[in-house]
Design a protein around this motif. Structure first.
Motif, PDB file in Angstrom:
ATOM      1  N   VAL A  82       0.836  -1.208   0.000  1.00  0.00           N
ATOM      2  CA  VAL A  82       0.000   0.000   0.000  1.00  0.00           C
ATOM      3  C   VAL A  82       0.869   1.256   0.000  1.00  0.00           C
ATOM      4  CG1 VAL A  82      -0.329   0.369   2.474  1.00  0.00           C
ATOM      5  CG2 VAL A  82      -2.189   0.856   0.896  1.00  0.00           C
ATOM      6  N   GLY A  83       2.119   1.133   0.443  1.00  0.00           N
ATOM      7  CA  GLY A  83       3.021   2.291   0.500  1.00  0.00           C
ATOM      8  C   GLY A  83       3.480   2.815  -0.841  1.00  0.00           C
ATOM      9  N   ILE A  84       3.209   2.039  -1.923  1.00  0.00           N
ATOM     10  CA  ILE A  84       3.681   2.533  -3.228  1.00  0.00           C
ATOM     11  C   ILE A  84       2.731   3.564  -3.811  1.00  0.00           C
ATOM     12  CG2 ILE A  84       4.853   0.347  -3.728  1.00  0.00           C
ATOM     13  CD1 ILE A  84       2.632  -0.360  -5.672  1.00  0.00           C
TER      14      ILE A  84
ATOM     15  N   GLY B  88      13.781 -10.176  -3.272  1.00  0.00           N
ATOM     16  CA  GLY B  88      12.659  -9.922  -2.372  1.00  0.00           C
ATOM     17  C   GLY B  88      12.851  -8.719  -1.467  1.00  0.00           C
ATOM     18  N   LEU B  89      13.864  -7.873  -1.756  1.00  0.00           N
ATOM     19  CA  LEU B  89      14.119  -6.743  -0.857  1.00  0.00           C
ATOM     20  C   LEU B  89      13.603  -5.421  -1.412  1.00  0.00           C
ATOM     21  CD1 LEU B  89      17.755  -7.619   0.208  1.00  0.00           C
ATOM     22  CD2 LEU B  89      15.647  -8.070   1.430  1.00  0.00           C
ATOM     23  N   ASN B  90      13.355  -5.341  -2.714  1.00  0.00           N
ATOM     24  CA  ASN B  90      12.934  -4.073  -3.302  1.00  0.00           C
ATOM     25  C   ASN B  90      11.735  -4.290  -4.203  1.00  0.00           C
ATOM     26  OD1 ASN B  90      16.135  -3.930  -3.176  1.00  0.00           O
ATOM     27  ND2 ASN B  90      15.302  -1.903  -2.813  1.00  0.00           N
ATOM     28  N   ILE B  91      10.988  -3.218  -4.376  1.00  0.00           N
ATOM     29  CA  ILE B  91       9.919  -3.258  -5.382  1.00  0.00           C
ATOM     30  C   ILE B  91      10.070  -1.992  -6.227  1.00  0.00           C
ATOM     31  CG2 ILE B  91       8.293  -2.246  -3.708  1.00  0.00           C
ATOM     32  CD1 ILE B  91       6.040  -3.706  -5.292  1.00  0.00           C
ATOM     33  N   VAL B  92       9.978  -2.170  -7.545  1.00  0.00           N
ATOM     34  CA  VAL B  92      10.021  -0.992  -8.407  1.00  0.00           C
ATOM     35  C   VAL B  92       8.651  -0.848  -9.064  1.00  0.00           C
ATOM     36  CG1 VAL B  92      11.683  -2.366  -9.687  1.00  0.00           C
ATOM     37  CG2 VAL B  92      10.872  -0.394 -10.667  1.00  0.00           C
TER      38      VAL B  92
ATOM     39  N   PHE C 248      11.216   1.255  -4.128  1.00  0.00           N
ATOM     40  CA  PHE C 248      10.831   1.191  -2.720  1.00  0.00           C
ATOM     41  C   PHE C 248      11.517  -0.015  -2.070  1.00  0.00           C
ATOM     42  CE2 PHE C 248       7.298   3.165  -4.890  1.00  0.00           C
ATOM     43  CZ  PHE C 248       6.769   4.098  -4.007  1.00  0.00           C
ATOM     44  N   ASP C 249      11.481  -0.050  -0.754  1.00  0.00           N
ATOM     45  CA  ASP C 249      11.835  -1.296  -0.061  1.00  0.00           C
ATOM     46  C   ASP C 249      10.594  -2.183  -0.053  1.00  0.00           C
ATOM     47  OD1 ASP C 249      14.276  -0.294   0.470  1.00  0.00           O
ATOM     48  OD2 ASP C 249      13.768   0.478   2.446  1.00  0.00           O
ATOM     49  N   PHE C 250      10.803  -3.510  -0.110  1.00  0.00           N
ATOM     50  CA  PHE C 250       9.667  -4.436  -0.006  1.00  0.00           C
ATOM     51  C   PHE C 250       9.859  -5.168   1.316  1.00  0.00           C
ATOM     52  CE2 PHE C 250       7.625  -8.547  -0.924  1.00  0.00           C
ATOM     53  CZ  PHE C 250       6.409  -8.096  -1.400  1.00  0.00           C
ATOM     54  N   LEU C 251       8.883  -5.302   2.132  1.00  0.00           N
ATOM     55  CA  LEU C 251       7.473  -4.916   2.009  1.00  0.00           C
ATOM     56  C   LEU C 251       7.315  -3.404   2.276  1.00  0.00           C
ATOM     57  CD1 LEU C 251       6.480  -7.801   4.359  1.00  0.00           C
ATOM     58  CD2 LEU C 251       5.955  -7.750   1.948  1.00  0.00           C
ATOM     59  N   CYS C 252       6.223  -2.822   1.776  1.00  0.00           N
ATOM     60  CA  CYS C 252       5.979  -1.449   2.224  1.00  0.00           C
ATOM     61  C   CYS C 252       4.516  -1.285   2.608  1.00  0.00           C
ATOM     62  CB  CYS C 252       6.442  -0.417   1.210  1.00  0.00           C
ATOM     63  SG  CYS C 252       5.946  -0.680  -0.465  1.00  0.00           S
TER      64      CYS C 252
END
Length: 1974
Positions: A1885-1887, A1906-1910, A1921-1925
């Protein structure tokens, strides 16, 4: 009779008590001379504390509110409030203005700051946008401007350690600005977690990008770059108002009354609490500090200035004080001592010493004080309070005597009686109470006659009477002390008044302007001794008048200083001083009175007094001693030159009218006639309202002007040449000192000045943009570089120009009255004089302004002419009474009588002067005007035999004189130009009609003669043969409007304006007969053809009378018309009359009786008309323009061969039409020379000449008729019709798309998918099981019984150590914007690199290494690109981008100029091209840049890009312009092409002049849509068209067409500079002979075609560039190809998707390759290490999604039509395909175990296929009940579940392959996913960011670790972002480059790269991942 002149004595400002501390900050400094500079009210004060002296700067006209000190600390800049506020830069030593900066801000100027060098000044306005403006203050030029912030800005400062950086702060913000080019670009300060977002009040910049700022809560915020680094808590108790940086450190001052000193690292040094010091008090608040060495200056809210010596810091000196908050009303002066007492709403009463200039006592009362009085003995001081009470104090020790409250309303006035016995107290209760002083102020009487509040009172000298004024404007008298009203005025006759402070009464009538209400003068005080009166008013003016002044509107002297209302003014007891107090400005001004005898000596003291002592213009009494105005001058001052319609308005009017007439436009319209006319000779000279407009040129020709034409007359050959650049009346003319250039100024809404050369008749420069209505005076400087001009606007603005550059140097309002002359000082070009109606002013330039001072001459006369004499201070001016005034500097030395009546013209010679006047005498004088050497009278008797005409009268008024070639050249009011030989004889050279409209015109039936008759009451006969002279003239008793020759040419009939007409002998002009039958004007008169038996006479009272010429009797009257008759024509037989009326009616009458006939339109055409001068009827229907509501066609005449119809109209146009003119809006040829309406046009008997007369311009113009075939190419040959033809050369989809495209602004983009529902960050979360049970998530007990929570994501294929990704770096871009942009691929560095663009990135590609480098400074899509070909600027690129409205803010469109190798930005040009910049081009020298906008006007602009300065700008065309390019050899010529448009432009100074391309030279040529342009030698231009032809132009005339150069549109052309060869690119099918690319010779005659071998059916080339032996081609299909010239080999350098969006993206599981699938129906395989496209497959349908199988051996592709395909990777063979759905497949996925294929579609379903069952692909199950379309899908690691994100912002989980939904949240939380591409779910939800209300996050991908989400979104941003956010609005990094709408984003294997796919930009960006170190 009282003297009504202004008094001769004057006032001089001596001291100002006070300092402005309220609502201002940082306004108190030490100058270099250790004086203190500050401001109060409207005055800048420089205070020398050592000598206790003040100097004043008086250049402002309203409150000053901001001040800045120049770094050298001598110059000061101050800014004021007001509707048109300005900034003054002035010298604190001389208090003289150095520069005035104006015309940008409104409301006021809130802050000012100089930069480190002191070259630039930044200012902030008080307007709603808080505009920030950077000035080059010495030149008064704006360098850059931008909206500052939506809320107030409190402080601004330059960063003194970094060039071109500024910081501003204010309400809840701080912004860091950088200045580049003309762009100010802000970055907002990030408060982050370090401090609260709050209001910042002040700031100071330090080294290393550190900024210190003071906040509202008393903290110091310390910034590094744009980030808040730390805060110094509690630096002050509350708001920090001021911060001052010096060598030792920083000083801050706050609302808590403390001053703190800090060292350079902001460590505290010391605190000084002013509240604790002796002078301190509770509530003291510091507004300004200045720390200089060991002294500190402190300014407080309450108008005090303290000086603190650092080592003795608890003893501050109070060096200035004044009243504080609230209005200041009370003022009294001591009766015997030089003391003044004031009392204010701040409740204090203060006593000031007028000798020591100091406050000597102060006492605080309980109530606000409103008035004061001192008793006659000086012992008691009475104060009236706001609450209705009054208090009496002892003056000695300020102790209270008595306090009485008898009233409820404020006491406004109180006065002691002269005998000291009584005190009268006037209140707002409408009454005056009388108190006995000795009876301890017992009330003894009451006056109650008033019905309104009491405003003023005066006692009589014997104390027996009191007079009062009240608010209703009544004046009453009372007997004292009883208070009985005196009604009998007789007994008041002898009363003497002790004081006079009343504003009503006969003695002070003169203080009121003639027509004004009676409430704006607040105070008056009379000085009986010197008989002067001082008044104070609401406008801040102190005025000095004579006393008594009986007549209203007396003359006065006025003094500015107080800004707003002055509440009181009093003379001191000995009349040495006047004291005035300001209401709102809290200040006390003390003025020294300089009586008459002293004022003579005072003239040579400080120059500033003269500035203040302006001998007012406003006073408006009819001075008895001013002579009545000369009739001629009066006439002239009343001319306004206003037009109903200005020519500038026509294009808009046409556009408005066109809409109505679209329909008729479709019909075929009559084409323009083949023949044309050319101006041949003009009879006329404009002398009746212009002066000094006649000169000899270098070659001895004579230059002058008439109508809209500049005339160069050769007197030897009697020929004229014309400058036709103006389009309305020229009003003034000036000659360049070298006598080869001329400047002329014209009438116009935005009137222009043209500087042109007399040989070539070409404009050198056109100056526009500053004068409204017209330009009435011009003068060149002696060095010829500058030009001064005066406008006709209400303020008669004066502008000083650098005319070659077209730059305005300075401007100022000149005067309310008309100015006749401006002259630049020949010795000092910064000085000039103006002279005019009651006006003589001496000016000097100050920055962008001019400072003017009135000539000192007692009473101001009207000046008609002026010249400089033999030294810089001598000036001579001629007056309207015939005197010559001789001036030294600004003082009148003496006057000499020169002429009877006005002196209209004078000319300075080497050793003397020549003058001319209304008396018709030319006088020669010696160099001091001591003696007159010779006079010449202009008389008929001395007219030489070679004259070209006759003098109308003796001694005509002389309006222009100039000398040269041994002659005196004289121009007269009667329109004659004469040459006077030194020995006496006079030759007449040219003449025309005098003032008055010319309407009557007739040509002789068989001789080259014509007759004219005019409102000037003359009838004239002109010779049209080459001798061009007036043969005869006769004066008439009345003006006339028409005339006509008889058919034999012997008689001439003339209709007069009184209703009579005469017939005269055509040779002698003697009367034959005359009749007078009508009352109204005779409007047309005609002899019948043949024998001329009848004469038809039409009159304004709607009758036509028919007379028999032989019998001289009236034989018939034509009745039946209802309106004024305008035109008459006979038929050949002399039987029928055709009549037109002013109501556009057409009638026919039979002669001779006058019986009315009705004739059908078809028959009218068949009638054989003897003449045709009518303007109505079907055969001339086409002559009426589209905008006929605005303009009338006034005259017409058909040539005798019946082929050409000439018309004249109200706009001054002469047009030629092909006759008959059937159908509406025919095409025509148009000529401009007359200025306003053309009243008549006539062909001569043999059609060889066309003769026209102008109404207001009085001229007779002769045009030579050039038959068809005879064609010279000329500039006036403008052929156009009011409506463009619809036919534009064909249709092409690419052109249409390019024309109609609407570029999205990223910041405003909306969502790409049709989403519904509530956005994730706005959804309310359901609590999870744990939360329901009270366990907070993330706070599990350390040792848990439960199993550990499984991983969210399977992370198997990553190395041992997992490292998070820190940053993304752009590595590769696959894409090129070719489908809607052109000419955007170029070679750099001799062909080793190429440059192109896509999205918002400029790309430089090295051809040997295939490495790309990027320019990423653009904030939005790049639309155009060009390179600078000048060797001085290698690798210099300009790119233009999309933008919002052109308001100069950060979202405005802009052009960046940058270095392609270093990627360094050299200049940013913010522009007004709303929408975007669609074309850019460098000039030949590389210094200028041309840009074209997408705004509705398609503006064309030229920039000096290095300075960021706009040189010129002009509306380009109503429709889209595609390209504009400079000629490769020019800095002034360029060509623009577009929809039905080609224009040839010239830059003249600051103006852009343009010519439309003329087509008519070629048969059947039509204006097509033009797409591209190239250039050849000898002024050849080539334009490529939509139909494939290329047009060849010479100058602006079409000379040839290269038919079908390409079969489709010619999109691009390139001119090779080194050999002149031209490359063209177009759209065509490849064939053996032709290709879409051709190389031509220099003339476009031979060509060689190249085939592109792209495999496309149609090649469409959008960009070409030629290097050494190679041609670079950019195509519509996003390919860039290099073609070898020798072998024609093609090498594709760049590939891209040609149509978007690119929806599908799949990365290979183990190699660095990836697949993309797009709307263009292709799937492409890209290799990242090789940086190229490996393969592409054409699917034939738009593809939507693509995915690799886990092993990488298969690929699944989902199509837009619902089909999906599986390919084998090795062979690219189809393994299987299936279509179970009709709507687009949105996502397709292989399960991790390779068993299942999931296919998600727009039909709200996911289908499962089992791949183990083989290629027939039967559906085994599907997930239903999905609430909206499917966006993304992910399998779980065990292949048992799939998660689906949907268009309703919901994420759902289903079982595989059963398709059952899983709803249990705790169960879902335990699933481990194989991939994560969903944008929905609590985990991400943080994205979602705050500003996604209209737009969405469209795609996401979690890294393999599993550490980042783009993510990618609709704004075109890639975010990491960092994952999870799970927390809302998570922290992230953002990466720009894409256009709006990202469609997909993926990590490659091993998280080495991120690939993002663009929607709008059809490009693929590859970003390298930067991992955190171990």
């Amino acid at each position: 009779m009282a003297d009504r002149t202004a008094p001769n004595c004057h006032l001089r400002l001596e001291w100002v008590y006070g300092y402005r501390g309220h609502q201002c900050r940082n306004n108190l400094y030490y100058t270099a001379a250790k004086e203190i500079v500050y401001f109060v009210a409207g005055v800048g004060v420089v205070y020398n504390t050592r000598e206790h002296k003040q100097k004043f700067y008086l250049g402002h006209n309203d409150d000053i509110i901001s001040l800045a000190l120049h770094p050298e600390r001598v110059l000061v800049a101050t800014g004021q409030v007001g509707k048109e506020p300005y900034i003054c830069v002035w010298d604190s030593y001389t208090v003289q203005t150095v520069s005035i900066l104006k015309d940008v801000h409104t409301h006021g100027i809130a802050c000012l700051a100089f930069d480190l060098e002191g070259q630039c000044l930044v200012s902030v306005g008080l307007d709603s946008k808080n505009t920030i403006c950077v000035w080059d203050w010495r030149r008064g030029k704006v360098l850059a401007a931008a909206p500052g912030h939506t809320d107030r800005i409190f402080d601004i400062s330059w960063d003194l350690y970094q060039p071109s950086k500024l910081v501003s702060c204010g309400v809840k913000h701080i912004k860091f600005w950088s200045l580049c080019g003309n762009a100010l670009t802000p970055k907002r300060g990030v408060f982050g977690k370090t401090g609260d977002l709050q209001t910042i009040l002040c700031l100071a910049c330090a080294k290393d990008e550190v900024t210190y700022s003071g906040a509202l809560n008393g903290d110091i915020y310390v910034w590094k770059g744009i980030n808040l680094m730390r805060t110094v808590q509690g630096a002050h108790g509350s708001g920090i108002f001021s911060m001052n940086a010096c060598e030792e450190g920083f000083a801050t001052g706050g609302r808590d009354g403390c001053v703190r000193l800090w060292d350079l690292n902001f460590k505290p040094i010391t605190v000084i609490d002013l509240r604790e010091t002796d002078q301190g008090y509770k509530g003291l608040s510091v507004r300004s500090v200045c720390w200089r060495g060991d002294h500190i200056l402190v300014g407080t809210q309450d108008s005090e200035i303290f000086e603190i010596v650092v080592h003795d810091r608890n003893k501050p000196f109070l060096i200035m004080q004044g009243h504080c908050e609230g209005e200041l009303w009370a003022l009294a002066v001591h009766p015997t001592k030089p003391l003044a007492m004031t009392g204010s709403d701040d409740r204090s009463v203060r006593i000031w010493s007028l000798i020591d200039h100091a406050l000597i006592a102060r006492c605080n009362m309980e109530e606000p004080i409103r008035c004061a009085a001192v008793s006659t003995d000086g012992i008691h001081l009475a104060l009236g309070m706001k609450d209705g009470s009054f208090t009496v104090l002892r003056v000695r020790d300020m102790t209270e005597v008595v306090h009485i409250k008898d009233r409820k309303e404020a006491i406004h006035e109180l006065k002691y009686s002269p005998d000291g016995a009584h005190l009268a107290v006037g209140s707002n209760d409408n009454s005056v109470d009388i108190y006995g002083v000795v009876q301890r102020y017992k009330k003894v009487g009451e006056c109650i006659g008033s019905t309104s509040f009491i405003t003023h009172m005066d006692w009589s000298t014997d104390s027996k009477y009191l007079q009062t004024n009240d608010g209703s404007g009544r004046r009453l008298f009372y007997r004292m002390p009883s208070g009985k009203e005196v009604t009998n005025r007789e007994e008041l006759k002898l009363v003497q008044w002790a004081t006079w402070t009343c504003v009503l009464g006969p003695e002070v009538n003169g203080i009121w302007p003639k027509y004004s209400d009676i409430n704006d003068i607040n105070s008056v005080d009379a000085n009986f001794n010197n008989q002067v009166l001082v008044t104070a008013d609401d406008y801040g003016l102190v005025k000095l008048l004579r006393y008594p002044c009986v007549k209203k509107g007396a003359k006065f002297k006025k003094y500015l200083g107080h800004s707003a209302h002055i509440t009181n003014a009093r003379w001191s007891h000995d009349y040495q001083w006047v004291v005035t107090i300001g209401g709102a400005d809290h200040s006390v001004f003390q003025w020294k009175f300089v009586p008459e005898r002293k004022s003579k000596e005072a003239l040579h003291i400080a120059p500033q007094e003269i500035l203040a002592d302006s001998n007012s213009e406003e006073s408006d009494s009819d001075q008895s001693d001013v002579p009545e105005m000369d009739s001629e001058i009066e006439q002239e001052t009343q001319l306004t030159y206003r037009r109903q319609v200005y020519k500038e308005d026509l294009p808009q009017l046409k556009e408005q009218c066109k809409e109505k007439h679209r329909a008729t436009a479709m019909k075929k319209r009559e084409r323009a006639p083949g023949s044309g006319v050319k101006l041949h000779f003009i009879h006329g000279y404009r002398g009746y309202d212009c002066r000094s407009n006649l000169f000899y040129t270098q070659t001895g020709e004579i230059v002058y002007h008439v109508a809209a034409v500049g005339v160069v007359y050769n007197r030897q050959q009697n020929t004229q040449r014309f400058y036709m650049g103006h389009d309305d009346d020229i009003l003034c003319l000036a000659l360049h000192p070298l006598k080869d250039f001329v400047a002329t100024g014209q009438v116009g809404r935005d009137s222009s000045i043209h500087i042109w050369d007399t040989e070539m008749l070409k404009p050198m420069s056109v100056l526009k943009g500053f004068h409204q209505l017209g330009v009435c005076a011009l003068d060149f400087s002696a060095d010829g570089k500058r030009l001064a001009s005066v406008g006709l606007d209400d303020n008669h603005t004066i502008v000083l120009w650098d005319w070659r550059k077209g730059e305005k140097l300075s401007a100022m309002r000149g005067s309310k009255d008309k100015i006749f002359v401006v002259k630049i000082n020949p010795y000092l070009p910064d000085k000039l004089i103006t002279a005019g109606v009651k006006h003589m002013k001496f000016w000097h330039k100050a920055g962008g302004g001019l400072i003017g001072r009135k000539g000192n001459m007692g009473k101001t006369e009207t000046m008609m002419c002026a010249v400089y004499g033999w030294s810089e201070e001598m000036v001579f001016s001629g007056t309207c009474t015939g005197d010559i005034c001789i001036w030294r500097d600004m003082f009148l030395m003496k006057t000499v009588k020169a002429h009877d009546g006005p002196v209209f013209s004078m000319h300075a010679l080497e050793k003397g002067f020549v003058t001319g006047g209304k008396d018709g005498i030319v006088a020669l004088w010696d160099d001091t005007f001591e003696r007159c050497l010779k006079t010449y009278a202009i008389k008929r008797a001395v007219l030489a035999p070679g004259s070209k005409g006759l003098l109308l009268e003796d001694n005509p008024s002389i309006r222009a004189i100039s000398l040269g070639h041994g002659h005196i050249l004289v121009g007269t009011k009667n329109g004659e130009i004469l040459e006077v030989d030194k020995s006496g004889p006079i030759t007449l050279l040219v003449q025309g009609h005098m003032e008055g409209e010319v309407w009557g015109l007739a040509t002789h039936p068989h001789l080259p003669l014509c007759a004219t008759v005019s409102d000037d009451k003359t009838l004239r006969i002109w010779d049209l043969s080459p001798s061009h002279c007036m043969l005869a003239v006769r004066k008439l008793r009345k003006g006339g409007r028409c005339c006509c020759f008889s058919p034999d040419g012997k008689a001439l009939a003339v209709g007069l304006n009184d209703g009579s007409f005469i017939i005269v002998n055509a040779d002698t002009l003697e009367d034959l007969v005359s009749f007078h039958h009508r009352k109204d004007i005779i409007s047309d008169i005609r002899f019948s053809p043949g024998a001329g038996k009848y004469l038809a006479v039409a009159s304004g009272d709607s009758f036509v009378d028919i007379y028999n010429v032989m019998s001289s009797k009236r034989v018939g009257v034509c009745k039946g018309c209802l309106n004024y008759i305008t035109h008459l024509d006979w038929d050949r037989r002399g039987k029928l009359l055709q009549v037109n009326t002013s109501a556009k009616e057409q009638f026919f009458f039979e002669a001779p009786r006058g019986k009315r006939q009705t004739i059908p339109a078809t028959e009218v055409e068949k009638i054989d008309w003897s003449t045709w001068t009518c303007v109505l009827g079907t055969s001339v229907e086409g002559i009426w323009p589209v905008i006929s509501e605005v303009t009338e066609v006034t005259a017409a005449c058909l040539s005798n061969d019946r082929k050409v119809l000439a018309t004249g109209d109200d706009l001054g146009y002469i047009k030629l039409f092909r006759y008959p003119v059937k159908g509406k809006y025919a095409k025509f040829k148009r000529y401009v020379a007359h200025s306003t309406h053309v009243t008549n046009v006539r062909w001569t008997h043999d059609d060889s000449l066309l003769v026209t007369v102008g109404g207001g311009d009085t001229c007779l113009m002769i045009w030579a008729h050039e038959p068809e075939g005879h064609r010279e190419i000329r500039q006036c040959d403008s052929e156009e019709s009011d409506i463009e033809s619809e036919d534009d050369g064909g249709y092409d989809s690419d052109v249409t798309r390019e024309n109609e495209i609407n570029y999205t602004i990223k910041a405003l983009s909306t969502n790409m998918r049709p989403m519904t529902g509530v956005k994730p960050h706005l959804q309310l979360k359901e609590p999870s099981v744990d939360e329901r049970q009270g366990v907070v998530r993330g706070s599990r007990p350390p040792v848990s019984r439960a199993l550990p929570q499984p991983e969210k994501l399977q992370t198997n294929n990553v190395g041992k150590k997992k490292r998070p990704i820190e940053d993304l770096v752009l590595e590769l871009v696959f894409g090129y914007r070719g489908n809607d942009c052109r000419n955007n691929v170029h070679y750099l560095n001799e062909g080793t690199d190429i440059i192109y663009h896509t999205a918002s990135v400029g790309i430089v590609l090295n051809l040997t290494t295939s490495c790309q480098s990027f320019y990423v400074e653009h904030s939005d899509d790049i639309l155009c690109l060009t390179i600078n070909q000048h060797p001085k600027f290698p690798n210099m690129v300009a790119t233009g981008q999309v933008g919002d409205i052109g308001d100069m803010s950060a979202t405005s469109p802009s052009i960046h100029v940058w270095d392609a190798m270093t990627k360094q930005t050299l200049s940013v040009l913010r522009c007004f091209h709303a929408g975007g910049v669609c074309s850019v081009s460098f000039s030949a020298t590389g210094k200028l840049l041309l840009s074209v906008g997408l705004d509705p006007e398609h503006t064309v602009t030229i920039w000096k890009w290095q300075e960021g300065a706009k040189v010129a700008s002009r509306i380009g065309h109503t429709q889209r312009i595609f390209v504009a390019e400079f000629r490769p050899d020019s800095d002034t010529h360029f060509v623009s092409v577009g929809i039905k448009h080609v224009r040839f432009w010239t830059l003249a100074g600051r103006a852009l002049l343009s010519k439309k391309g003329v087509l008519s030279t070629l048969e059947d040529a039509r204006m097509q849509t033009m797409l591209s342009v190239a250039f050849g030698a000898n002024n050849l231009t080539f334009t490529g068209t939509i139909s494939g032809d290329v047009c060849v132009w010479k100058e602006h005339i079409l000379v040839r067409i290269v038919a079908k150069a390409h079969t489709g549109p010619v999109f691009t052309m390139y001119t090779t500079l080194r050999d002149g060869l031209i490359v063209t690119g177009g759209k065509e099918r490849p064939s053996k002979e032709g290709g879409a690319l051709k190389l031509w010779d220099q003339e476009l005659k031979r060509c060689r075609a190249f085939r592109l071998e792209t495999g496309q059916i149609i090649d469409c080339v959008r960009s070409v560039c030629r290097g050494k032996g190679k041609i670079l081609v950019g195509t519509r299909n996003a390919e860039i190809i290099e073609v070898g010239e020798k072998n024609a080999a093609c090498n594709i350098l760049v590939n891209g998707h040609m149509d978007g969006p690119i929806w599908g993206l799949g990365t290979h599981p183990s190699r660095d390759v990836f697949l993309s699938a797009a709307e263009d129906g292709t799937v492409r395989l890209w290799d990242i290490p090789e940086k190229k496209m490996l393969n592409k497959v054409n699917l034939g349908h738009p593809a939507h999604t693509i995915s690799y199988s886990p092993e990488g051996d298969m690929v699944a592709i989902g199509m837009k039509n619902g089909e999906f395909i599986i390919l084998l990777v090795t062979s690219l063979k189809i393994w299987g395909k299936k279509r179970d759905r009709r709507s687009p497949i949105q996502d397709i996925r292989f399960s991790p175990n390779s068993r299942y294929l999931a296919v998600g579609s727009n039909e709200c379903a996911v289908d499962f296929y089992d791949l183990t069952l083989g290629p027939q692909l039967n559906r085994i199950n599907s997930c239903r009940d999905i609430p909206s379309f499917v966006m993304q899908m992910d399998f779980s690691a065990d292949s048992n579940y799939v998660q689906i994100s949907t268009g309703a912002y919901k994420r759902l989980v289903y079982e595989v392959p059963s398709g059952k939904q899983v709803t249990e949240q705790s169960y879902i939380d335990r699933i481990t996913w194989a991939t994560w591409t969903s944008v929905l779910g609590d985990e991400v939800v943080g994205i979602w960011s705050r500003n996604t209300d209209k737009a969405d996050v469209t795609c996401a991908c979690v890294s393999h670790s599993g550490l980042n989400i783009v993510t990618g979104d609709d704004f075109g941003m890639v975010k990491l972002f960092d994952f999870l956010c799970p927390e809302k609005f998570a922290k992230h990094k953002r990466f720009l480059g894409h256009s709006a709408h990202l469609t997909n984003v993926r990590f490659t294997n091993g998280d080495r790269f991120v690939v993002s796919a663009g929607g709008d930009d059809r490009s693929l960006f590859v970003w390298r991942c930067v991992h955190a170190p171990h």
